[in-house]
Design an enzyme around this catalytic site. Structure first.
Site, PDB file in Angstrom:
ATOM      1  N   ASP A 242       0.979  -1.102   0.246  1.00 30.77           N
ATOM      2  CA  ASP A 242      -0.166   0.769   0.416  1.00 30.77           C
ATOM      3  C   ASP A 242       0.562   1.264   0.204  1.00 30.77           C
ATOM      4  O   ASP A 242       1.548   1.710   1.098  1.00 30.77           O
ATOM      5  CB  ASP A 242      -1.248  -0.117   1.221  1.00 30.77           C
ATOM      6  CG  ASP A 242      -1.684  -1.085   1.649  1.00 30.77           C
ATOM      7  OD1 ASP A 242      -2.598  -1.868  -0.216  1.00 30.77           O
ATOM      8  OD2 ASP A 242      -2.513  -1.301   2.577  1.00 30.77           O
ATOM      9  N   GLU A 245      -2.919   5.536   1.428  1.00 35.55           N
ATOM     10  CA  GLU A 245      -4.135   4.947   1.722  1.00 35.55           C
ATOM     11  C   GLU A 245      -4.463   6.079   2.661  1.00 35.55           C
ATOM     12  O   GLU A 245      -4.633   5.881   4.005  1.00 35.55           O
ATOM     13  CB  GLU A 245      -4.180   3.820   2.382  1.00 35.55           C
ATOM     14  CG  GLU A 245      -4.158   2.278   1.460  1.00 35.55           C
ATOM     15  CD  GLU A 245      -4.855   1.096   3.037  1.00 35.55           C
ATOM     16  OE1 GLU A 245      -5.292   0.832   2.541  1.00 35.55           O
ATOM     17  OE2 GLU A 245      -4.231   0.692   3.259  1.00 35.55           O
TER      18      GLU A 245
END
Ligand SMILES: *[C@@H]1O[C@H](CO)[C@@H](O)[C@H](O)[C@H]1NC(C)=O
Ligand SMILES: *[C@@H]1O[C@H](CO)[C@@H](O)[C@H](O)[C@H]1NC(C)=O
Ligand SMILES: *[C@@H]1O[C@H](CO)[C@@H](O)[C@H](O)[C@H]1NC(C)=O
Ligand SMILES: *[C@@H]1O[C@H](CO)[C@@H](O)[C@H](O)[C@H]1NC(C)=O
Length: 477
Positions: A242, A245
């Site tokens: 990721d 986010e």
């Protein structure tokens, strides 16, 4: 991403709910459409060899020696946002999953059910312009009501497969505008180790061009796995990195290493607020989210090569042409040690070493915007993680107060360490040449129309001849 399993469940009911309205949109909008001229063709996706419409997106590949080169690419919306239907336009999905009569097994399902060809990206909250991608959480219908769109997209390469980003020993940089994202929203830009082809096979002949093959570190259980009926209800795990986010109030970046059938679901991420740097990131913060800013992520190896062992993920931000000091004196770093110490179980899956191998093999660039009716995204922005209350991320409140919440990702660049950004150069762009050999995966309407494509009707100026094997059938004016 921590709660992406939830997203999957959120996506399905939506797809099922969409099916009837897609159908009526198709019936009304596809004023006449290419239908079978002869006996039923039983192959799945009879038109999947044709190019599909995909919104174009310019991305930049950079080297220290040659600077950044523009590449014309495109994005494709996830498979689950397409409508699955029989040749007679009946839905293959039901309120609870897949219609078992039509889909008792993979082969029969592939014979009976077709994946809808072109998706209407506007209706899914997606638009692109040059190197900018805009994604809305909601679209607004004719009655002024917010309809959940929550799109998820992948970057396509120039060969009908996903673009595989190989970022070990390299860096990825982009500009993001999160100014309209309130507590509870999550605009995500991340990498997943999906199959390059989207799992293209005899039952899923379209593959990546239809957005198939999603997997992530939550091991989501989906109706389809690799674009083929998921007959045994199994999950699909894969390494996930990721990159961001975030909403305007809080953010994190998180490696999620996996083995074949399990993952570090929590991940060994970094959120500066959770580290006590509560004014670093946010509206009016050091990284001021009320304006666009540039996110730089470097994947540094032990020996400085693109084949070494990943030991550090280094995060920097730029805004108004200035490189911003990290929140932490030694840098905003995820290291082998910090990852293993995170308590997420990362070490069991090989921590950054595993993440680095996946980055070296190549991962698919994924974009999403979503919210979370079960946990209100508290893990991202509430309690110790951010300034939000633990109830203001309720999607019902967001739809009411921020129905136009959206993210803009732009100026996406990757390449050699130090090649993708230049302080003092506006918003972070280095000078850019255009590629001598750009290709585009975005197809203009073909001279012949493909299966189920529009082929006539009042005001219609597109192709009127059908692809071989189909004929133009009038549905209405
Ligand atoms: C499943 O498909 C069959 C055949 O088209 C149809 O008769 C039946 O109503 C469908 N079931 C559901 C629950 O949609
Ligand atoms: C998408 O749907 C909207 C509204 O239903 C329509 O106005 C628009 O023309 C469609 N776009 C495409 C590319 O079909
Ligand atoms: C998905 O498809 C790819 C390519 O065929 C294959 O290597 C991979 O094992 C598949 N994964 C699953 C879970 O089916
Ligand atoms: C830089 O960002 C500003 C907003 O802060 C925007 O108005 C401008 O268009 C951006 N310039 C480029 C070259 O992206």
């Amino acid at each position: 991403m921590l709660v992406s399993l939830f997203v999957i469940w959120q996506v399905y009911p939506r797809v099922q709910k969409m099916a009837p309205s897609f159908r009526s949109v198709l019936t009304i909008a596809a004023l006449a459409s290419c239908r079978f001229a002869t006996a039923q063709n039983k192959r799945q996706n009879p038109d999947d060899t044709a190019d599909r419409y995909h919104p174009a997106l310019t991305v930049y590949k950079c080297t220290t020696a040659g600077g950044c080169v523009a590449n014309e690419r495109a994005v494709v919306i996830d498979w689950n946002y397409h409508w699955f239907h029989t040749a007679d336009w009946l839905s293959c999905t039901t309120a609870t999953g897949v219609n078992a009569t039509l889909c008792p097994d993979q082969a029969t399902c592939a014979e009976n059910c077709f994946v809808q060809g072109d998706s209407n990206y506007t209706n899914n909250g997606v638009s692109t312009s040059g190197d900018a991608l805009t994604m809305y959480q909601y679209t607004i219908n004719e009655d002024g009501e917010a309809q959940n769109a929550s799109p998820r997209l992948y970057l396509l390469g120039d060969d009908g497969n996903y673009e595989m980003l190989q970022l070990l020993g390299k860096e990825l940089t982009f500009t993001v505008d999160l100014s309209t994202l309130p507590c509870g929203e999550n605009a995500a830009l991340y990498l997943g180790e999906m199959d390059k082809t989207g799992g293209r096979n005899d039952y899923n002949t379209g593959g990546a061009k239809f957005g198939s093959g999603y997997c992530d570190a939550q091991c989501p259980v989906q109706n389809w796995k690799n674009g083929t009926l998921n007959f045994d209800g199994s999950g699909y795990c894969c390494n996930e990195m990721d990159i961001l986010e975030a909403n305007s109030r809080a953010h994190s970046f998180t490696p999620h290493p996996c083995n074949d059938n399990d993952c570090d679901k929590g991940g060994c991420g970094l959120n500066p607020y959770a580290q006590g740097h509560t004014n670093y990131y946010g509206l009016g913060g050091t990284v001021d989210t009320s304006k666009p800013f540039t996110v730089i992520t470097q994947f540094i190896t032990d020996d400085g090569t693109t084949t070494g062992t990943l030991t550090t993920v280094n995060r920097r931000y730029m805004q108004n042409g200035k490189l911003i000091d990290p929140a932490n004196p030694k840098g905003d770093l995820i290291t082998t040690e910090s990852c293993n110490a995170a308590g997420s179980g990362a070490e069991k899956f090989g921590g950054l070493t595993t993440m680095g191998k996946a980055l070296g093999r190549g991962m698919v660039l994924t974009f999403a915007i979503w919210n979370d009716a079960s946990g209100y995204m508290n893990w991202l922005d509430a309690g110790a993680n951010g300034p939000c209350s633990d109830t203001e991320g309720n999607p019902a409140l967001i739809a009411q107060k921020n129905p136009r919440t959206h993210v803009i990702f732009s100026n996406i660049r990757w390449g050699d360490i130090g090649s993708t950004f230049k302080p003092g150069a506006g918003n972070g762009s280095t000078t850019t040449k255009s590629a001598p050999t750009t290709t585009t995966t975005t197809s203009a309407p073909a001279a012949t129309q493909t299966h189920y494509g529009q082929c006539g009707g009042i005001g219609y100026s597109g192709p009127k001849a059908c692809a071989s094997g189909f004929k133009c059938t009038k549905l209405n004016d």
